[in-house]
Design a protein around this motif. Structure first.
Motif, short mmCIF file in Angstrom:
data_model
loop_
_atom_site.label_atom_id
_atom_site.label_comp_id
_atom_site.label_asym_id
_atom_site.label_seq_id
_atom_site.Cartn_x
_atom_site.Cartn_y
_atom_site.Cartn_z
N PHE A 27 -8.12 -45.33 22.96
CA PHE A 27 -8.10 -43.88 22.97
C PHE A 27 -9.49 -43.31 22.74
O PHE A 27 -9.87 -42.32 23.37
N ARG A 28 -10.26 -43.93 21.85
CA ARG A 28 -11.62 -43.45 21.61
C ARG A 28 -12.47 -43.60 22.87
O ARG A 28 -13.31 -42.74 23.18
N MET A 29 -12.26 -44.69 23.61
CA MET A 29 -12.99 -44.87 24.86
C MET A 29 -12.63 -43.80 25.87
O MET A 29 -13.49 -43.28 26.60
N ILE A 30 -11.34 -43.45 25.92
CA ILE A 30 -10.89 -42.42 26.84
C ILE A 30 -11.51 -41.08 26.50
O ILE A 30 -11.95 -40.33 27.38
N ILE A 31 -11.58 -40.76 25.20
CA ILE A 31 -12.19 -39.50 24.78
C ILE A 31 -13.66 -39.44 25.21
O ILE A 31 -14.14 -38.42 25.73
N GLY A 32 -14.38 -40.54 25.00
CA GLY A 32 -15.78 -40.57 25.42
C GLY A 32 -15.93 -40.40 26.92
O GLY A 32 -16.80 -39.67 27.39
N ALA A 33 -15.05 -41.06 27.68
CA ALA A 33 -15.10 -40.94 29.14
C ALA A 33 -14.78 -39.51 29.58
O ALA A 33 -15.41 -38.98 30.51
N ILE A 34 -13.82 -38.88 28.92
CA ILE A 34 -13.46 -37.50 29.26
C ILE A 34 -14.65 -36.57 29.07
O ILE A 34 -14.94 -35.71 29.91
N ILE A 35 -15.35 -36.72 27.94
CA ILE A 35 -16.51 -35.87 27.68
C ILE A 35 -17.57 -36.07 28.75
O ILE A 35 -18.15 -35.11 29.28
N LEU A 36 -17.86 -37.33 29.11
CA LEU A 36 -18.88 -37.61 30.12
C LEU A 36 -18.49 -37.04 31.48
O LEU A 36 -19.31 -36.45 32.18
N ILE A 37 -17.21 -37.23 31.86
CA ILE A 37 -16.76 -36.73 33.16
C ILE A 37 -16.80 -35.21 33.20
O ILE A 37 -17.26 -34.60 34.17
N ALA A 38 -16.33 -34.59 32.10
CA ALA A 38 -16.27 -33.12 32.07
C ALA A 38 -17.66 -32.51 32.10
O ALA A 38 -17.89 -31.47 32.74
N ILE A 39 -18.61 -33.15 31.41
CA ILE A 39 -19.98 -32.63 31.39
C ILE A 39 -20.68 -32.89 32.71
O ILE A 39 -21.42 -32.06 33.23
N GLY A 40 -20.45 -34.08 33.28
CA GLY A 40 -21.14 -34.45 34.51
C GLY A 40 -20.59 -33.80 35.75
O GLY A 40 -21.29 -33.70 36.76
N MET A 41 -19.33 -33.35 35.72
CA MET A 41 -18.73 -32.75 36.91
C MET A 41 -19.34 -31.38 37.18
O MET A 41 -19.44 -30.55 36.28
N PRO A 42 -19.78 -31.09 38.40
CA PRO A 42 -20.28 -29.76 38.73
C PRO A 42 -19.24 -28.70 38.44
O PRO A 42 -18.04 -28.93 38.57
N SER A 43 -19.70 -27.53 38.02
CA SER A 43 -18.79 -26.48 37.57
C SER A 43 -17.81 -26.05 38.64
O SER A 43 -16.69 -25.65 38.34
N GLY A 44 -18.19 -26.13 39.90
CA GLY A 44 -17.29 -25.68 40.96
C GLY A 44 -16.51 -26.78 41.62
O GLY A 44 -15.79 -26.54 42.58
N ALA A 45 -16.63 -28.01 41.12
CA ALA A 45 -16.00 -29.15 41.80
C ALA A 45 -14.48 -29.04 41.89
O ALA A 45 -13.91 -29.25 42.97
N PRO A 46 -13.75 -28.73 40.80
CA PRO A 46 -12.30 -28.66 40.92
C PRO A 46 -11.83 -27.62 41.93
O PRO A 46 -10.93 -27.89 42.73
N ALA A 47 -12.44 -26.44 41.90
CA ALA A 47 -12.04 -25.39 42.84
C ALA A 47 -12.37 -25.80 44.28
O ALA A 47 -11.61 -25.55 45.21
N TYR A 48 -13.55 -26.46 44.45
CA TYR A 48 -13.93 -26.90 45.79
C TYR A 48 -12.94 -27.93 46.33
O TYR A 48 -12.51 -27.87 47.48
N LEU A 49 -12.55 -28.90 45.47
CA LEU A 49 -11.61 -29.92 45.90
C LEU A 49 -10.26 -29.31 46.23
O LEU A 49 -9.58 -29.75 47.17
N THR A 50 -9.85 -28.31 45.46
CA THR A 50 -8.58 -27.66 45.74
C THR A 50 -8.60 -26.97 47.10
O THR A 50 -7.68 -27.12 47.90
#
Length: 338
Positions: A300-323
């Motif tokens: 679970f700690r590894m997942i939390i770390g991965a979530i932070i990295l993914i959320a920070i590294g993802m461009p701000s408009g990526a989810p809306a663009y993919l949608t």
């Protein structure tokens, strides 16, 4: 869409889909996940984190960051427990007043150091994280408090239902959490102060030129975070029926990961309460699912770390663009350069 309904963004839509897929997978691989008892257990446990998330969202929108709130909540627990005997044992009203007052005071300390000394918020809160925790452990000797007033440790069940898996209950922390979320929504979406917080987080200099008092906004954001931390600390003491100095230690990473995953920008000026709730729901469901599957808690700690990295590294408009991309006729390939 009616004004009282939240507007779904790309980030929130993707989070909803991911949560639905995880719930489907866990319901197929475990017998107890999709039961009323387990769902209510997740809700009761997550109530404290959701209260934290409401306060942290306000700080992030204002352009700051706070990682000291979980330790601050532990400090508030002890301060309230020490103050109550001198007040004749107190009651719920007195407990909330003390918790909010002590929490706001700790938040004001962070705001003062950040604004008046012009220190980056993450540096200040790292310092106060260690300062608060060090003082707590020094003066308490790491001892837990088990003798608490009856009104604080008596479980308040607002809804219960007997099922084949046991009693499914919704307890007081869930109701308090709902009140905190509603108050935070009012602040951010219905009050002029909320618009000022967004403006300061987006561009502090432009906000200052518009006449927004930057110092007052710092005190509002971190004071709100402190008040939420105080309430969360009181609810944690009620839920656990004891006060342990390190019980909330480490919660700050879970909450930060959830709120950032929900679309709040670390640079400030953006974030929604619905996104924070969905982000925390994803984290809580993932943790619960790992427990039911018998997976090591370190995963679970590894997942939390991965979530932070993914959320920070993802461009701000990526989810809306993919949608938009997936909704386009012909699928992702049409109109996209190969």
């Amino acid at each position: 869409m009616p004004k009282f309904l939240p507007r779904i963004t790309g980030t929130e839509a993707w989070l909803t889909c991911v949560i639905a897929l995880i719930c489907l997978g866990l319901s197929l691989t475990t017998d107890s996940f999709l039961t009323l008892v387990n769902m209510f257990d997740i809700l009761n446990y997550s109530a404290v984190n959701l209260i934290f998330a409401a306060g942290l969202l306000v700080v992030l929108i204002a352009g700051g960051i706070d990682i000291s709130f979980a330790v601050g909540a532990s400090v508030v627990q002890y301060l309230v427990a020490i103050a109550l005997p001198g007040l004749g044992g107190g009651n719920w009203a007195m407990g909330f007043v003390l918790a909010i007052a002590f929490g706001t005071m700790l938040g004001a300390i962070n705001a003062a150091l950040i604004y008046h000394f012009q220190i980056i918020s993450i540096v200040v809160t790292i310092a106060t994280f260690n300062l608060f925790f060090g003082l707590l452990m020094f003066f308490t000797g790491g001892r837990s408090i088990y003798m608490l007033p009856d009104w604080l440790v008596t479980r308040v069940v607002v809804f219960e239902r007997e099922t084949a898996y046991g009693w499914a209950e919704i307890t007081l922390p869930v109701i308090v959490m709902a009140a905190v979320l509603f108050s935070t929504w009012l602040l951010l979406r219905r009050l002029n102060l909320g618009r000022q917080l967004f403006a300061m987080g987006d561009n502090p200099e432009a906000a200052r030129r518009l006449g927004i008092h930057i110092g007052a906004m710092h005190y509002l954001a971190f004071g709100w975070m402190g008040a939420c931390a105080g309430i969360a600390g009181l609810m944690q003491a009620h839920y656990a029926q004891e006060i342990v100095p390190n019980a909330l230690y480490g919660r700050e990473l879970e909450v930060l990961a959830a709120v950032v995953l929900g679309g709040a920008r670390l640079g400030g000026g953006r974030g929604t309460l619905l996104g924070a709730v969905l982000g925390l729901a994803l984290v809580a469901i993932a943790q619960n699912g790992l427990n039911l599957l018998g997976t090591s808690p370190y995963a679970f700690r590894m997942i939390i770390g991965a979530i932070i990295l993914i959320a920070i590294g993802m461009p701000s408009g990526a989810p809306a663009y993919l949608t938009r991309l997936l909704r386009r006729p012909g699928g992702p390939s049409k109109g996209v350069a190969q």
